[in-house]
Enzyme design. Sequence first.
Site, PDB file in Angstrom:
ATOM      1  N   SER A   1      -5.399   0.602  13.291  1.00 52.28           N
ATOM      2  CA  SER A   1      -6.130   1.861  13.344  1.00 52.28           C
ATOM      3  C   SER A   1      -6.679   2.070  14.744  1.00 52.28           C
ATOM      4  O   SER A   1      -6.945   1.108  15.479  1.00 52.28           O
ATOM      5  CB  SER A   1      -7.285   1.854  12.336  1.00 52.28           C
ATOM      6  OG  SER A   1      -8.156   2.945  12.541  1.00 52.28           O
TER       7      SER A   1
ATOM      8  N   ALA B   1     -13.693  -3.712  12.868  1.00 49.98           N
ATOM      9  CA  ALA B   1     -13.520  -5.144  13.133  1.00 49.98           C
ATOM     10  C   ALA B   1     -12.248  -5.675  12.477  1.00 49.98           C
ATOM     11  O   ALA B   1     -11.486  -6.449  13.082  1.00 49.98           O
ATOM     12  CB  ALA B   1     -14.736  -5.917  12.635  1.00 49.98           C
TER      13      ALA B   1
ATOM     14  N   GLY C   1       0.806  -1.214   0.000  1.00 50.77           N
ATOM     15  CA  GLY C   1       0.000   0.000   0.000  1.00 50.77           C
ATOM     16  C   GLY C   1       0.835   1.258   0.000  1.00 50.77           C
ATOM     17  O   GLY C   1       0.442   2.288   0.553  1.00 50.77           O
ATOM     18  N   GLY C   2       1.997   1.189  -0.646  1.00 54.71           N
ATOM     19  CA  GLY C   2       2.936   2.298  -0.588  1.00 54.71           C
ATOM     20  C   GLY C   2       2.808   3.329  -1.687  1.00 54.71           C
ATOM     21  O   GLY C   2       3.677   4.195  -1.814  1.00 54.71           O
TER      22      GLY C   2
ATOM     23  N   ARG D   1       0.554   5.708  -2.008  1.00 48.05           N
ATOM     24  CA  ARG D   1       0.152   7.040  -1.548  1.00 48.05           C
ATOM     25  C   ARG D   1      -0.081   7.034  -0.043  1.00 48.05           C
ATOM     26  O   ARG D   1      -0.012   5.998   0.606  1.00 48.05           O
ATOM     27  CB  ARG D   1      -1.106   7.517  -2.281  1.00 48.05           C
ATOM     28  CG  ARG D   1      -2.291   6.559  -2.227  1.00 48.05           C
ATOM     29  CD  ARG D   1      -3.404   7.037  -3.158  1.00 48.05           C
ATOM     30  NE  ARG D   1      -4.507   6.098  -3.254  1.00 48.05           N
ATOM     31  CZ  ARG D   1      -5.620   6.163  -2.517  1.00 48.05           C
ATOM     32  NH1 ARG D   1      -5.740   7.115  -1.601  1.00 48.05           N
ATOM     33  NH2 ARG D   1      -6.591   5.285  -2.681  1.00 48.05           N
TER      34      ARG D   1
ATOM     35  N   ASP E   1      -1.476  -7.259  -5.806  1.00 51.81           N
ATOM     36  CA  ASP E   1      -2.730  -7.277  -5.067  1.00 51.81           C
ATOM     37  C   ASP E   1      -2.500  -8.182  -3.859  1.00 51.81           C
ATOM     38  O   ASP E   1      -2.299  -9.392  -4.008  1.00 51.81           O
ATOM     39  CB  ASP E   1      -3.860  -7.824  -5.950  1.00 51.81           C
ATOM     40  CG  ASP E   1      -5.213  -7.833  -5.252  1.00 51.81           C
ATOM     41  OD1 ASP E   1      -5.263  -7.815  -4.005  1.00 51.81           O
ATOM     42  OD2 ASP E   1      -6.243  -7.873  -5.955  1.00 51.81           O
ATOM     43  N   VAL E   2      -2.504  -7.601  -2.669  1.00 52.46           N
ATOM     44  CA  VAL E   2      -2.117  -8.364  -1.479  1.00 52.46           C
ATOM     45  C   VAL E   2      -3.117  -9.460  -1.124  1.00 52.46           C
ATOM     46  O   VAL E   2      -2.824 -10.297  -0.262  1.00 52.46           O
ATOM     47  CB  VAL E   2      -1.927  -7.436  -0.262  1.00 52.46           C
ATOM     48  CG1 VAL E   2      -0.802  -6.454  -0.519  1.00 52.46           C
ATOM     49  CG2 VAL E   2      -3.226  -6.713   0.105  1.00 52.46           C
TER      50      VAL E   2
ATOM     51  N   TYR F   1     -14.645  -1.864   9.164  1.00 53.43           N
ATOM     52  CA  TYR F   1     -13.242  -1.446   9.208  1.00 53.43           C
ATOM     53  C   TYR F   1     -12.700  -1.565  10.622  1.00 53.43           C
ATOM     54  O   TYR F   1     -11.561  -1.994  10.829  1.00 53.43           O
ATOM     55  CB  TYR F   1     -13.125   0.001   8.707  1.00 53.43           C
ATOM     56  CG  TYR F   1     -11.725   0.551   8.744  1.00 53.43           C
ATOM     57  CD1 TYR F   1     -10.783   0.172   7.790  1.00 53.43           C
ATOM     58  CD2 TYR F   1     -11.335   1.462   9.721  1.00 53.43           C
ATOM     59  CE1 TYR F   1      -9.492   0.663   7.814  1.00 53.43           C
ATOM     60  CE2 TYR F   1     -10.045   1.967   9.759  1.00 53.43           C
ATOM     61  CZ  TYR F   1      -9.129   1.569   8.803  1.00 53.43           C
ATOM     62  OH  TYR F   1      -7.848   2.060   8.828  1.00 53.43           O
TER      63      TYR F   1
END
Length: 239
Positions: A133, A148, A16-17, A19, A55-56, A146
């Site tokens: 998060s 969860a 996810g690097g 942005r 795509d992870v 999100y």
Amino acid sequence: MQVAYEFSRQTAIVTGGARGIGRAIAAAFAASGADVWIWDIEPVELAGAHSVSVDVTKRDEIAKGLALLEGKGVDILVNDAGYLGPYQPFENSEPSGWQQILQVNLMGMLEVTHQVLPLMRRAGTGRIVNMGSLAGKEGLPNLVVYSAASAGVIAFTKALSREVNDTDIRVNCVAPGPIDTRMIRDLGNETVDAMITASPLSRLGDPSEVAALVLWLCSDASAFNTGAVFDMSGGRARY
């Protein structure tokens, strides 16, 4: 005060690097001498970093990404790929949306770590930082799924750290509150203003501030930390 780290001769993967927080982390590692590999479905041009379309959530794409390292180990893994989903009450959400949130934020982290961890095991050392998060600690209304998924990231971090404590592999989690990224700005001015009002510091965090914490966690200065969750919430976290 600017703190400098030395990561030369170390290979770092940042998912996810392309942005936001992930880009700030990748840029900070590159500036510190690391051989940085950005895994994202979006291409990115960043000085000192390799950009690979991964795509992870797909095991074969992860394997192809690792093959590009040509046998080099992985010293650092930052699982940052994330998807917030719509900001709305759970009863208005759709199951298809739940799946995307869970797949990217939780299952993607599991898939990547599952393939990278054996490389670290063989080397006997490594640093894994999972981006969770504040939602995973406290649960946020209108971001229920999100929240969860983020709680799963936190629990996984704690559990995995105990599995690898016979090595020099350290596994930690960073749990940001609202950070000034496109993902947060896309929620709309009213929502962003409410987040700023709720912040004891009365502002959004900056991605570079999160990056600084991640680099510290991957440095020798943080060798005694594992299985921990580090807030980056501007004082919003209650515990």
